[in-house]
Design an enzyme around this catalytic site. Sequence first.
Site, PDB file in Angstrom:
ATOM      1  N   GLU A  20       0.834  -1.206   0.000  1.00 36.81           N
ATOM      2  CA  GLU A  20       0.000   0.000   0.000  1.00 36.81           C
ATOM      3  C   GLU A  20       0.872   1.261   0.000  1.00 36.81           C
ATOM      4  O   GLU A  20       0.582   2.227  -0.703  1.00 36.81           O
ATOM      5  CB  GLU A  20      -0.899   0.027   1.233  1.00 36.81           C
ATOM      6  CG  GLU A  20      -1.969  -1.033   1.261  1.00 36.81           C
ATOM      7  CD  GLU A  20      -2.761  -1.006   2.545  1.00 36.81           C
ATOM      8  OE1 GLU A  20      -4.003  -0.974   2.448  1.00 36.81           O
ATOM      9  OE2 GLU A  20      -2.149  -1.023   3.636  1.00 36.81           O
ATOM     10  N   TYR A  51     -12.481  27.423   2.281  1.00 38.78           N
ATOM     11  CA  TYR A  51     -12.552  26.002   1.876  1.00 38.78           C
ATOM     12  C   TYR A  51     -11.322  25.576   1.093  1.00 38.78           C
ATOM     13  O   TYR A  51     -10.877  24.445   1.203  1.00 38.78           O
ATOM     14  CB  TYR A  51     -13.776  25.728   0.996  1.00 38.78           C
ATOM     15  CG  TYR A  51     -15.087  26.246   1.477  1.00 38.78           C
ATOM     16  CD1 TYR A  51     -15.367  26.380   2.828  1.00 38.78           C
ATOM     17  CD2 TYR A  51     -16.071  26.599   0.571  1.00 38.78           C
ATOM     18  CE1 TYR A  51     -16.596  26.869   3.259  1.00 38.78           C
ATOM     19  CE2 TYR A  51     -17.303  27.076   0.993  1.00 38.78           C
ATOM     20  CZ  TYR A  51     -17.557  27.217   2.333  1.00 38.78           C
ATOM     21  OH  TYR A  51     -18.757  27.682   2.760  1.00 38.78           O
ATOM     22  N   LEU A  70      -5.052   4.680   9.300  1.00 40.48           N
ATOM     23  CA  LEU A  70      -6.039   5.721   9.031  1.00 40.48           C
ATOM     24  C   LEU A  70      -6.193   6.628  10.243  1.00 40.48           C
ATOM     25  O   LEU A  70      -6.412   7.836  10.105  1.00 40.48           O
ATOM     26  CB  LEU A  70      -7.396   5.095   8.691  1.00 40.48           C
ATOM     27  CG  LEU A  70      -7.504   4.299   7.394  1.00 40.48           C
ATOM     28  CD1 LEU A  70      -8.903   3.710   7.263  1.00 40.48           C
ATOM     29  CD2 LEU A  70      -7.152   5.143   6.194  1.00 40.48           C
ATOM     30  N   GLU A  71      -6.079   6.054  11.434  1.00 40.53           N
ATOM     31  CA  GLU A  71      -6.205   6.808  12.676  1.00 40.53           C
ATOM     32  C   GLU A  71      -5.184   7.949  12.726  1.00 40.53           C
ATOM     33  O   GLU A  71      -5.506   9.074  13.122  1.00 40.53           O
ATOM     34  CB  GLU A  71      -6.018   5.885  13.881  1.00 40.53           C
ATOM     35  CG  GLU A  71      -7.137   4.895  14.092  1.00 40.53           C
ATOM     36  CD  GLU A  71      -7.007   3.583  13.304  1.00 40.53           C
ATOM     37  OE1 GLU A  71      -6.323   3.552  12.241  1.00 40.53           O
ATOM     38  OE2 GLU A  71      -7.599   2.586  13.746  1.00 40.53           O
ATOM     39  N   LYS A  97     -11.015   4.689   3.120  1.00 40.30           N
ATOM     40  CA  LYS A  97     -10.158   3.947   2.190  1.00 40.30           C
ATOM     41  C   LYS A  97     -11.106   3.118   1.319  1.00 40.30           C
ATOM     42  O   LYS A  97     -11.537   2.035   1.707  1.00 40.30           O
ATOM     43  CB  LYS A  97      -9.193   3.076   2.996  1.00 40.30           C
ATOM     44  CG  LYS A  97      -8.137   2.421   2.180  1.00 40.30           C
ATOM     45  CD  LYS A  97      -6.916   2.099   3.015  1.00 40.30           C
ATOM     46  CE  LYS A  97      -6.763   0.762   3.543  1.00 40.30           C
ATOM     47  NZ  LYS A  97      -5.521   0.427   4.168  1.00 40.30           N
TER      48      LYS A  97
END
Length: 118
Positions: A20, A51, A70-71, A97
């Site tokens: 990955e 934005y 991801l955390e 993901k």
Amino acid sequence: MTIELVGVVVFGHHGFLEEERRLGQRFLVDLWVDVGESASASDRIEDTVDYRRLAALVRDVFAGPERLLLEALAGAVADDILDRFGAVERARVRVRKPDVVLDPVVEYAAVVVERARV
């Protein structure tokens, strides 16, 4: 007042598996950013969060150092939002993901992190 950016698409070399990180993958990032009500009365960008700057922050985090989880990605985005934007009272970040390979198949894996000013 809450500002939402939903489905920010970024590419990054992150993930628990070496493949990955080597190949990279697509991530989807959703932001919910709470700011005061002054922008609704003033109609001035200086009283809120631009934005474009939020989207650029997300891009920069995902272009930065590799992270395994991801955390960690969601936490880095939330922390950076609070660090860079004084008008923000609370930030909620979801990192999805969508191309995760699991058995059985899932639509996506995700983590949600929320940070607030103390």
